[in-house]
Write a protein that holds these residues in place. Structure first.
Motif, PDB file in Angstrom:
ATOM      1  N   PRO A  96       1.060  -1.267  -0.081  1.00  0.00           N
ATOM      2  CA  PRO A  96      -0.060  -0.081  -0.130  1.00  0.00           C
ATOM      3  C   PRO A  96       0.777   1.279  -0.008  1.00  0.00           C
ATOM      4  O   PRO A  96       2.007   1.397   0.529  1.00  0.00           O
ATOM      5  N   VAL A  97       0.252   2.345  -0.763  1.00  0.00           N
ATOM      6  CA  VAL A  97       0.838   3.644  -0.474  1.00  0.00           C
ATOM      7  C   VAL A  97      -0.321   4.607  -0.312  1.00  0.00           C
ATOM      8  O   VAL A  97      -1.471   4.339  -0.394  1.00  0.00           O
ATOM      9  N   LYS A  98       0.129   5.752   0.019  1.00  0.00           N
ATOM     10  CA  LYS A  98      -0.872   6.831   0.581  1.00  0.00           C
ATOM     11  C   LYS A  98      -1.398   7.369  -0.846  1.00  0.00           C
ATOM     12  O   LYS A  98      -2.964   7.957  -0.690  1.00  0.00           O
ATOM     13  N   LEU A  99      -0.794   7.782  -1.676  1.00  0.00           N
ATOM     14  CA  LEU A  99      -1.015   8.687  -2.741  1.00  0.00           C
ATOM     15  C   LEU A  99      -1.497   7.765  -3.896  1.00  0.00           C
ATOM     16  O   LEU A  99      -0.487   6.968  -4.427  1.00  0.00           O
ATOM     17  N   VAL A 100      -2.562   8.089  -4.731  1.00  0.00           N
ATOM     18  CA  VAL A 100      -2.659   7.520  -6.107  1.00  0.00           C
ATOM     19  C   VAL A 100      -1.531   7.909  -6.797  1.00  0.00           C
ATOM     20  O   VAL A 100      -1.287   6.936  -7.688  1.00  0.00           O
ATOM     21  N   GLU A 101      -0.901   9.292  -6.774  1.00  0.00           N
ATOM     22  CA  GLU A 101       0.147   9.644  -7.504  1.00  0.00           C
ATOM     23  C   GLU A 101       1.504   8.601  -7.464  1.00  0.00           C
ATOM     24  O   GLU A 101       2.121   8.377  -8.478  1.00  0.00           O
ATOM     25  N   THR A 102       1.628   8.031  -6.349  1.00  0.00           N
ATOM     26  CA  THR A 102       2.644   7.152  -5.961  1.00  0.00           C
ATOM     27  C   THR A 102       2.341   5.810  -6.693  1.00  0.00           C
ATOM     28  O   THR A 102       3.206   5.104  -7.329  1.00  0.00           O
ATOM     29  N   LEU A 103       1.158   5.444  -6.733  1.00  0.00           N
ATOM     30  CA  LEU A 103       0.739   4.133  -7.168  1.00  0.00           C
ATOM     31  C   LEU A 103       0.795   4.342  -8.796  1.00  0.00           C
ATOM     32  O   LEU A 103       1.339   3.240  -9.506  1.00  0.00           O
ATOM     33  N   ALA A 104       0.348   5.409  -9.482  1.00  0.00           N
ATOM     34  CA  ALA A 104       0.526   5.496 -10.581  1.00  0.00           C
ATOM     35  C   ALA A 104       1.945   5.522 -11.273  1.00  0.00           C
ATOM     36  O   ALA A 104       2.313   4.981 -12.197  1.00  0.00           O
ATOM     37  N   GLN A 105       2.990   6.054 -10.743  1.00  0.00           N
ATOM     38  CA  GLN A 105       4.407   6.102 -10.921  1.00  0.00           C
ATOM     39  C   GLN A 105       5.000   4.847 -10.681  1.00  0.00           C
ATOM     40  O   GLN A 105       5.551   4.310 -11.577  1.00  0.00           O
ATOM     41  N   ARG A 106       4.660   4.101  -9.753  1.00  0.00           N
ATOM     42  CA  ARG A 106       5.091   2.486  -9.928  1.00  0.00           C
ATOM     43  C   ARG A 106       4.615   1.830 -11.132  1.00  0.00           C
ATOM     44  O   ARG A 106       5.540   0.886 -11.469  1.00  0.00           O
ATOM     45  N   ILE A 107       3.259   2.123 -11.460  1.00  0.00           N
ATOM     46  CA  ILE A 107       3.027   1.300 -12.691  1.00  0.00           C
ATOM     47  C   ILE A 107       3.655   1.960 -14.104  1.00  0.00           C
ATOM     48  O   ILE A 107       4.031   1.219 -14.920  1.00  0.00           O
ATOM     49  N   ALA A 108       4.064   3.221 -14.040  1.00  0.00           N
ATOM     50  CA  ALA A 108       4.667   3.700 -15.155  1.00  0.00           C
ATOM     51  C   ALA A 108       5.870   3.200 -14.962  1.00  0.00           C
ATOM     52  O   ALA A 108       6.675   2.701 -16.247  1.00  0.00           O
ATOM     53  N   ASP A 109       6.717   3.103 -14.203  1.00  0.00           N
ATOM     54  CA  ASP A 109       8.077   2.569 -13.936  1.00  0.00           C
ATOM     55  C   ASP A 109       7.985   1.119 -14.550  1.00  0.00           C
ATOM     56  O   ASP A 109       9.131   0.586 -15.259  1.00  0.00           O
ATOM     57  N   THR A 110       6.987   0.314 -14.138  1.00  0.00           N
ATOM     58  CA  THR A 110       6.996  -1.113 -14.435  1.00  0.00           C
ATOM     59  C   THR A 110       6.871  -1.106 -16.175  1.00  0.00           C
ATOM     60  O   THR A 110       7.510  -1.831 -16.908  1.00  0.00           O
ATOM     61  N   CYS A 111       5.981  -0.275 -16.548  1.00  0.00           N
ATOM     62  CA  CYS A 111       5.900  -0.051 -18.218  1.00  0.00           C
ATOM     63  C   CYS A 111       7.180  -0.066 -18.729  1.00  0.00           C
ATOM     64  O   CYS A 111       7.334  -0.404 -19.775  1.00  0.00           O
ATOM     65  N   LEU A 112       7.970   1.244 -18.181  1.00  0.00           N
ATOM     66  CA  LEU A 112       9.181   1.690 -18.855  1.00  0.00           C
ATOM     67  C   LEU A 112      10.214   0.731 -18.552  1.00  0.00           C
ATOM     68  O   LEU A 112      11.476   0.766 -19.276  1.00  0.00           O
ATOM     69  N   ASP A 113      10.026  -0.629 -17.829  1.00  0.00           N
ATOM     70  CA  ASP A 113      10.970  -1.631 -17.697  1.00  0.00           C
ATOM     71  C   ASP A 113      11.261  -2.228 -19.103  1.00  0.00           C
ATOM     72  O   ASP A 113      12.364  -2.710 -19.398  1.00  0.00           O
ATOM     73  N   ASP A 114      10.329  -2.135 -19.827  1.00  0.00           N
ATOM     74  CA  ASP A 114      10.456  -2.623 -21.310  1.00  0.00           C
ATOM     75  C   ASP A 114      11.122  -1.698 -22.308  1.00  0.00           C
ATOM     76  O   ASP A 114      10.524  -0.594 -22.342  1.00  0.00           O
ATOM     77  N   ILE A 115      12.156  -2.050 -22.891  1.00  0.00           N
ATOM     78  CA  ILE A 115      13.037  -0.992 -23.359  1.00  0.00           C
ATOM     79  C   ILE A 115      12.655  -0.635 -24.703  1.00  0.00           C
ATOM     80  O   ILE A 115      12.856   0.483 -25.358  1.00  0.00           O
ATOM     81  N   ARG A 116      11.442  -1.353 -25.064  1.00  0.00           N
ATOM     82  CA  ARG A 116      10.791  -0.918 -26.255  1.00  0.00           C
ATOM     83  C   ARG A 116       9.779   0.094 -26.191  1.00  0.00           C
ATOM     84  O   ARG A 116       9.398   0.865 -27.155  1.00  0.00           O
ATOM     85  N   VAL A 117       9.380   0.382 -24.786  1.00  0.00           N
ATOM     86  CA  VAL A 117       8.291   1.369 -24.503  1.00  0.00           C
ATOM     87  C   VAL A 117       9.272   2.631 -24.293  1.00  0.00           C
ATOM     88  O   VAL A 117       9.974   3.025 -23.655  1.00  0.00           O
TER      89      VAL A 117
END
Length: 120
Positions: free
Chosen positions: A69-90
């Motif tokens: 859990p995180v307190k802010l939705v902004e933090t959750l969104a950033q974690r998801i974005a980081d995971t998407c950018l783990d793929d070098i093609r993105v």
């Protein structure tokens, strides 16, 4: 013009929020993800390994929402974005996190946070 892969309506139960009852009880979150990438290699080979496997990505998003859990939705969104950018093609990603049951003092239909991130 860049290509896009979009996943909308990824739904999971998470325990994110500012208030203790949100982290104790949890609630439904809905995530939309739009990836910017070159899909021409996959189109040429017709091979899943040459593109982003959106089924696997959806599972990873659910794991993040259902995870720590995180307190802010902004933090959750950033974690998801980081995971998407783990793929070098993105090259870029846009993530919208919906929190339709967010505790507010007046009725609202939905609360969303949208972030855009690009490969550096």
């Amino acid at each position: 013009m860049p290509d896009r892969i979009e996943l909308t309506g990824i739904t999971a139960h998470g325990r994110h929020g500012w208030f203790p009852h949100e982290q104790e009880q949890g609630q439904r979150f809905v995530v939309d993800v739009a990836l910017t990438l070159d899909t021409s290699p996959a189109a040429a080979t017709d091979d899943l390994s040459d593109t982003v496997d959106y089924g696997t990505l959806a599972e990873r998003v659910v794991d993040i929402v259902e995870g720590k859990p995180v307190k802010l939705v902004e933090t959750l969104a950033q974690r998801i974005a980081d995971t998407c950018l783990d793929d070098i093609r993105v090259e870029e990603v846009e993530v919208t996190v919906h929190k339709p049951e967010a505790p507010t003092t007046v009725p609202v239909g939905d609360v969303t946070v949208t972030i855009r991130r690009a490969r550096k």
